[in-house]
Write a protein that holds these residues in place. Structure first.
Motif, PDB file in Angstrom:
ATOM      1  N   LYS A  10      33.537 -15.528  13.377  1.00  0.00           N
ATOM      2  CA  LYS A  10      33.208 -14.476  12.406  1.00  0.00           C
ATOM      3  C   LYS A  10      32.713 -13.187  13.053  1.00  0.00           C
ATOM      4  O   LYS A  10      32.784 -12.119  12.470  1.00  0.00           O
ATOM      5  N   ARG A  11      32.149 -13.298  14.258  1.00  0.00           N
ATOM      6  CA  ARG A  11      31.529 -12.133  14.869  1.00  0.00           C
ATOM      7  C   ARG A  11      32.554 -11.065  15.239  1.00  0.00           C
ATOM      8  O   ARG A  11      33.548 -11.365  15.856  1.00  0.00           O
ATOM      9  N   HIS A  12      32.298  -9.865  14.824  1.00  0.00           N
ATOM     10  CA  HIS A  12      33.042  -8.702  15.316  1.00  0.00           C
ATOM     11  C   HIS A  12      32.060  -7.551  15.446  1.00  0.00           C
ATOM     12  O   HIS A  12      31.006  -7.553  14.806  1.00  0.00           O
ATOM     13  N   ILE A  14      29.998  -4.312  15.133  1.00  0.00           N
ATOM     14  CA  ILE A  14      29.571  -3.475  14.012  1.00  0.00           C
ATOM     15  C   ILE A  14      29.103  -2.130  14.574  1.00  0.00           C
ATOM     16  O   ILE A  14      28.292  -2.078  15.492  1.00  0.00           O
ATOM     17  N   ARG A  15      29.637  -1.070  13.983  1.00  0.00           N
ATOM     18  CA  ARG A  15      29.321   0.273  14.479  1.00  0.00           C
ATOM     19  C   ARG A  15      28.775   1.178  13.377  1.00  0.00           C
ATOM     20  O   ARG A  15      28.847   2.403  13.467  1.00  0.00           O
ATOM     21  N   ALA A  16      28.198   0.570  12.343  1.00  0.00           N
ATOM     22  CA  ALA A  16      27.480   1.313  11.289  1.00  0.00           C
ATOM     23  C   ALA A  16      26.398   0.378  10.764  1.00  0.00           C
ATOM     24  O   ALA A  16      26.689  -0.787  10.433  1.00  0.00           O
ATOM     25  N   SER A  66      27.253   9.721  23.497  1.00  0.00           N
ATOM     26  CA  SER A  66      27.049  10.165  22.113  1.00  0.00           C
ATOM     27  C   SER A  66      27.649   9.211  21.079  1.00  0.00           C
ATOM     28  O   SER A  66      28.205   9.657  20.062  1.00  0.00           O
ATOM     29  N   GLN A  67      27.519   7.915  21.328  1.00  0.00           N
ATOM     30  CA  GLN A  67      27.885   6.919  20.297  1.00  0.00           C
ATOM     31  C   GLN A  67      26.674   6.839  19.351  1.00  0.00           C
ATOM     32  O   GLN A  67      25.834   5.943  19.449  1.00  0.00           O
ATOM     33  N   MET A  68      26.608   7.828  18.450  1.00  0.00           N
ATOM     34  CA  MET A  68      25.369   8.039  17.692  1.00  0.00           C
ATOM     35  C   MET A  68      25.045   6.918  16.706  1.00  0.00           C
ATOM     36  O   MET A  68      23.906   6.783  16.273  1.00  0.00           O
ATOM     37  N   PHE A  69      26.042   6.073  16.370  1.00  0.00           N
ATOM     38  CA  PHE A  69      25.745   4.948  15.463  1.00  0.00           C
ATOM     39  C   PHE A  69      24.677   4.031  16.066  1.00  0.00           C
ATOM     40  O   PHE A  69      23.977   3.320  15.341  1.00  0.00           O
ATOM     41  N   ILE A  70      24.535   4.051  17.376  1.00  0.00           N
ATOM     42  CA  ILE A  70      23.525   3.212  18.051  1.00  0.00           C
ATOM     43  C   ILE A  70      22.138   3.500  17.461  1.00  0.00           C
ATOM     44  O   ILE A  70      21.348   2.586  17.206  1.00  0.00           O
ATOM     45  N   THR A 120      26.021  -6.529  15.499  1.00  0.00           N
ATOM     46  CA  THR A 120      25.724  -6.036  16.856  1.00  0.00           C
ATOM     47  C   THR A 120      27.005  -5.445  17.436  1.00  0.00           C
ATOM     48  O   THR A 120      28.098  -5.699  16.922  1.00  0.00           O
ATOM     49  N   VAL A 121      26.845  -4.697  18.497  1.00  0.00           N
ATOM     50  CA  VAL A 121      28.006  -4.333  19.327  1.00  0.00           C
ATOM     51  C   VAL A 121      27.513  -4.182  20.761  1.00  0.00           C
ATOM     52  O   VAL A 121      26.467  -3.585  21.006  1.00  0.00           O
ATOM     53  N   TRP A 122      28.243  -4.751  21.646  1.00  0.00           N
ATOM     54  CA  TRP A 122      27.929  -4.638  23.081  1.00  0.00           C
ATOM     55  C   TRP A 122      28.294  -3.229  23.522  1.00  0.00           C
ATOM     56  O   TRP A 122      29.444  -2.808  23.374  1.00  0.00           O
ATOM     57  N   ILE A 123      27.345  -2.504  24.049  1.00  0.00           N
ATOM     58  CA  ILE A 123      27.621  -1.138  24.528  1.00  0.00           C
ATOM     59  C   ILE A 123      27.525  -1.125  26.058  1.00  0.00           C
ATOM     60  O   ILE A 123      26.462  -1.386  26.631  1.00  0.00           O
ATOM     61  N   GLY A 124      28.677  -0.844  26.667  1.00  0.00           N
ATOM     62  CA  GLY A 124      28.703  -0.784  28.127  1.00  0.00           C
ATOM     63  C   GLY A 124      28.884   0.638  28.648  1.00  0.00           C
ATOM     64  O   GLY A 124      28.604   0.913  29.820  1.00  0.00           O
ATOM     65  N   ALA A 125      29.365   1.524  27.772  1.00  0.00           N
ATOM     66  CA  ALA A 125      29.655   2.900  28.195  1.00  0.00           C
ATOM     67  C   ALA A 125      28.407   3.759  28.026  1.00  0.00           C
ATOM     68  O   ALA A 125      28.095   4.223  26.925  1.00  0.00           O
ATOM     69  N   PRO A 156      33.569  -5.275   9.317  1.00  0.00           N
ATOM     70  CA  PRO A 156      34.035  -5.140  10.693  1.00  0.00           C
ATOM     71  C   PRO A 156      35.550  -4.994  10.775  1.00  0.00           C
ATOM     72  O   PRO A 156      36.270  -5.528   9.936  1.00  0.00           O
ATOM     73  N   TYR A 157      35.981  -4.250  11.754  1.00  0.00           N
ATOM     74  CA  TYR A 157      37.411  -4.168  12.068  1.00  0.00           C
ATOM     75  C   TYR A 157      37.773  -5.458  12.799  1.00  0.00           C
ATOM     76  O   TYR A 157      37.123  -5.845  13.768  1.00  0.00           O
ATOM     77  N   ILE A 158      38.790  -6.168  12.300  1.00  0.00           N
ATOM     78  CA  ILE A 158      39.136  -7.472  12.883  1.00  0.00           C
ATOM     79  C   ILE A 158      40.096  -7.267  14.059  1.00  0.00           C
ATOM     80  O   ILE A 158      41.257  -6.904  13.863  1.00  0.00           O
ATOM     81  N   THR A 159      39.567  -7.481  15.228  1.00  0.00           N
ATOM     82  CA  THR A 159      40.387  -7.332  16.438  1.00  0.00           C
ATOM     83  C   THR A 159      41.126  -8.639  16.706  1.00  0.00           C
ATOM     84  O   THR A 159      40.680  -9.706  16.294  1.00  0.00           O
ATOM     85  N   ASP A 160      42.254  -8.532  17.409  1.00  0.00           N
ATOM     86  CA  ASP A 160      42.955  -9.776  17.734  1.00  0.00           C
ATOM     87  C   ASP A 160      42.734 -10.134  19.204  1.00  0.00           C
ATOM     88  O   ASP A 160      42.051  -9.432  19.926  1.00  0.00           O
ATOM     89  N   ARG A 161      43.280 -11.223  19.595  1.00  0.00           N
ATOM     90  CA  ARG A 161      43.122 -11.724  20.961  1.00  0.00           C
ATOM     91  C   ARG A 161      44.480 -12.072  21.540  1.00  0.00           C
ATOM     92  O   ARG A 161      45.432 -12.317  20.809  1.00  0.00           O
ATOM     93  N   ARG A 162      44.570 -12.047  22.871  1.00  0.00           N
ATOM     94  CA  ARG A 162      45.813 -12.439  23.531  1.00  0.00           C
ATOM     95  C   ARG A 162      46.084 -13.925  23.261  1.00  0.00           C
ATOM     96  O   ARG A 162      45.152 -14.690  23.037  1.00  0.00           O
TER      97      ARG A 162
HETATM   98  C1  LIG Z   1      31.438  -5.110  28.611  1.00  0.00           C
HETATM   99  C2  LIG Z   1      31.690  -4.515  27.249  1.00  0.00           C
HETATM  100  C3  LIG Z   1      31.518  -3.158  27.053  1.00  0.00           C
HETATM  101  C4  LIG Z   1      31.703  -2.597  25.773  1.00  0.00           C
HETATM  102  N1  LIG Z   1      31.399  -1.272  25.569  1.00  0.00           N
HETATM  103  C5  LIG Z   1      31.504  -0.762  24.321  1.00  0.00           C
HETATM  104  C6  LIG Z   1      31.093   0.572  24.051  1.00  0.00           C
HETATM  105  O1  LIG Z   1      30.569   1.293  24.902  1.00  0.00           O
HETATM  106  N2  LIG Z   1      31.230   1.036  22.786  1.00  0.00           N
HETATM  107  C7  LIG Z   1      31.755   0.273  21.769  1.00  0.00           C
HETATM  108  O2  LIG Z   1      31.854   0.764  20.645  1.00  0.00           O
HETATM  109  N3  LIG Z   1      32.151  -1.009  21.988  1.00  0.00           N
HETATM  110  C8  LIG Z   1      32.018  -1.546  23.239  1.00  0.00           C
HETATM  111  N4  LIG Z   1      32.341  -2.860  23.461  1.00  0.00           N
HETATM  112  C9  LIG Z   1      32.831  -3.692  22.328  1.00  0.00           C
HETATM  113  C10 LIG Z   1      34.323  -3.981  22.435  1.00  0.00           C
HETATM  114  O3  LIG Z   1      35.056  -2.821  22.165  1.00  0.00           O
HETATM  115  C11 LIG Z   1      34.679  -5.129  21.457  1.00  0.00           C
HETATM  116  O4  LIG Z   1      33.885  -6.263  21.710  1.00  0.00           O
HETATM  117  C12 LIG Z   1      36.153  -5.509  21.564  1.00  0.00           C
HETATM  118  O5  LIG Z   1      36.984  -4.439  21.176  1.00  0.00           O
HETATM  119  C13 LIG Z   1      36.494  -6.720  20.693  1.00  0.00           C
HETATM  120  O6  LIG Z   1      36.152  -6.440  19.353  1.00  0.00           O
HETATM  121  P1  LIG Z   1      35.119  -7.327  18.531  1.00  0.00           P
HETATM  122  O7  LIG Z   1      33.803  -7.292  19.240  1.00  0.00           O
HETATM  123  O8  LIG Z   1      35.041  -6.643  17.199  1.00  0.00           O
HETATM  124  O9  LIG Z   1      35.674  -8.713  18.437  1.00  0.00           O
HETATM  125  C14 LIG Z   1      32.143  -3.424  24.699  1.00  0.00           C
HETATM  126  C15 LIG Z   1      32.292  -4.805  24.907  1.00  0.00           C
HETATM  127  C16 LIG Z   1      32.035  -5.348  26.147  1.00  0.00           C
HETATM  128  C17 LIG Z   1      32.116  -6.848  26.304  1.00  0.00           C
END
Ligand SMILES: Cc1cc2nc3c(=O)[nH]c(=O)nc-3n(C[C@H](O)[C@H](O)[C@H](O)COP(=O)(O)O)c2cc1C
Length: 171
Positions: A10-12, A14-16, A66-70, A120-125, A156-162
């Motif tokens: 279910k997890r995807h 979230i950016r809002a 400037s990913q201001m949704f954070i 949540t969303v993982w932010i690496g940038a 959430p936007y539903i992303t796919d996988r390989r």
């Molecule tokens: C290492 C890493 C860095 C990421 N950096 C960003 C980011 O800076 N900004 C963002 O919006 N999403 C970021 N993401 C989220 C990915 O874009 C997202 O997990 C991926 O597209 C799959 O989508 P889902 O999480 O909705 O399943 C990052 C994810 C990972 C694991």
């Protein structure tokens, strides 16, 4: 009780986020999940900063390209590696284990958040120097991930996988 595989499915990202506070019991569970995750040699070469201050959250968001949704999220966690691990494991500790230590903690926290209907969303940038400056981090700590947590204000936007064959190999 939700099955972990169902939380994972279910997890995807979230950016809002809504501004609603997260109950302290849930925050405590998130803290526990970060602390209880495994780590190399159980050295726990990781630190987590919970940012609730609006001005600091805005600064972090700006430092994250400037990913201001954070800044909308009521809590923004910054996960840092701690370089003391090099005294036991050298460069492998510094450039691999400590990052994995933080990553597994954050992964656990994402699932706990998911279980409570939080997004949540993982932010690496982001600019590491800038984030270190904003948090006044000591030299031994390196910020490697930012994790906003809050109640979703979007579907959430539903992303796919390989396909499985591309990812999994049995030998
Ligand atoms: C290492 C890493 C860095 C990421 N950096 C960003 C980011 O800076 N900004 C963002 O919006 N999403 C970021 N993401 C989220 C990915 O874009 C997202 O997990 C991926 O597209 C799959 O989508 P889902 O999480 O909705 O399943 C990052 C994810 C990972 C694991």
């Amino acid at each position: 009780m939700t099955k972990i595989i169902d939380l994972i499915k279910k997890r995807h990202s979230i950016r809002a986020y809504k501004s609603d506070d997260i109950p302290s019991k849930i925050i405590a569970e998130i803290e526990e999940s970060l602390i209880l995750a495994p780590s190399a040699g159980n050295l726990q070469a990781r630190k987590f900063f919970f940012i609730r201050d609006k001005i600091k959250k805005m600064a972090i968001a700006r430092a994250a390209l400037s990913q201001m949704f954070i800044a909308e999220a009521p809590i923004v966690i910054v996960g840092c590696t701690d370089d003391f691990i090099k005294y036991r494991y050298g460069n492998r500790g510094l450039f691999l284990y400590s990052i994995q230590d933080v990553a597994i903690s954050i992964s656990f926290a994402m699932l706990v958040a998911q279980q409570h209907g939080l997004g949540t969303v993982w932010i690496g940038a982001f600019d590491e120097k800038e984030v270190s400056y904003i948090l006044n981090l000591p030299k031994n700590l390196r910020p490697v991930v930012i994790l906003p947590i809050g109640y979703p204000d979007e579907e959430p936007y539903i992303t796919d996988r390989r396909p499985r064959e591309e990812i999994i190999t049995y030998l």
